[in-house]
Design an enzyme around this catalytic site. Structure first.
Site: not given
Ligand code: 13P
Length: 238
Positions: A6, A8, A88, A90, A157, A163, A193
């Site tokens: 992803n 983002k 997601h 976010e 997640e 992150g 992570s």
């Molecule tokens: P990270 O791997 O940066 O923690 O992000 C995970 C994520 O949100 C994937 O969709």
């Protein structure tokens, strides 16, 4: 096993193209038995390659129409995209997308036969309340979602692991995936992570069918490194 990247709000159209070309070149030679998905930002959507499926990070639940700033089925079809990530954290927590809205999107893309990577995950305050609260919170995020949909992939997640550089403990991942497995017979990915340090122990868990990777997927070398670490013959089952 499934490896999903992803991006983002990272990468451009040009850098995504370069990334896909390089990764495709590696996958062609190394022939991993993995399904590989890449979710670039909307401006960089393009057709997938022989070994990589390209999907959208989100999409509105309509073919086209008066939804300023959004993309829908018409825009995805231009690139023959039939994989979409929905829910997601976010989008749930930063954009403020409701379960009802996400379920509408799910229903729309299910209707159109898309592969749907559906994300769930609890915030830290819920995790601190204990596992029962976590399980209850997660199951509520499946309200209006067809768990039997044959093109469903679930991604667990935990919000507090995204992150942050600190993944959930292996035991926490195992316990949560075991819980999800009770009702979900489709693949369940872990995200939050994921990196070279932890990929082996996460991938070795019985009910983890793959990973959804953010930061560690942004460079081809890093994402490829994760695959190489768990390629057959490499996996540490301890
Ligand atoms: P990270 O791997 O940066 O923690 O992000 C995970 C994520 O949100 C994937 O969709």
């Amino acid at each position: 096993m499934i490896f999903a990247a992803n991006f983002k709000m990272n990468h451009t159209r040009a850098s995504t193209r370069e990334y896909l070309e390089r990764l495709e070149g590696i996958l062609r030679v190394e022939e991993y038995p993995f399904k590989v998905l890449v979710f670039p930002p909307a401006t960089a959507l393009c057709e997938g390659t022989d070994h990589i499926t390209v999907g959208a990070q989100d999409a509105w639940g309509a073919e086209h129409g008066a939804y300023t700033g959004e993309i829908g089925l018409q825009q995805l079809r231009e690139f023959a995209i039939d994989t979409v990530l929905l829910g997601h954290s976010e989008r749930r927590h930063i954009v403020g997308e409701s379960q009802e809205r996400i379920a509408e999107k799910f229903a729309f893309y299910r209707e159109h036969g898309f592969e749907i990577v559906y994300c769930v995950g609890e915030p830290l305050e819920v995790r601190k309340e204990g596992f029962e609260a976590v399980a209850e919170y997660l199951w509520e995020q499946f309200d209006g979602i067809d768990l039997d949909y044959e093109r469903l992939i679930v991604a667990y997640e935990p919000v507090w692991a995204i992150g942050t550089g600190v993944a959930a403990e292996t035991e926490q991942i195992a316990q949560t995936h075991d819980e999800l497995r009770r009702r979900i017979k489709r693949p369940v990915l872990y995200g939050g992570s994921v990196k070279l340090d932890n990929i082996r122990s996460i991938a070795a868990l019985e009910n983890v069918d793959g990973v959804l990777v953010g930061s560690a997927s942004l460079e081809v070398e890093s994402f490829h490194g994760l695959m190489a670490a768990v390629a057959p013959g490499q996996i540490d089952m301890d």
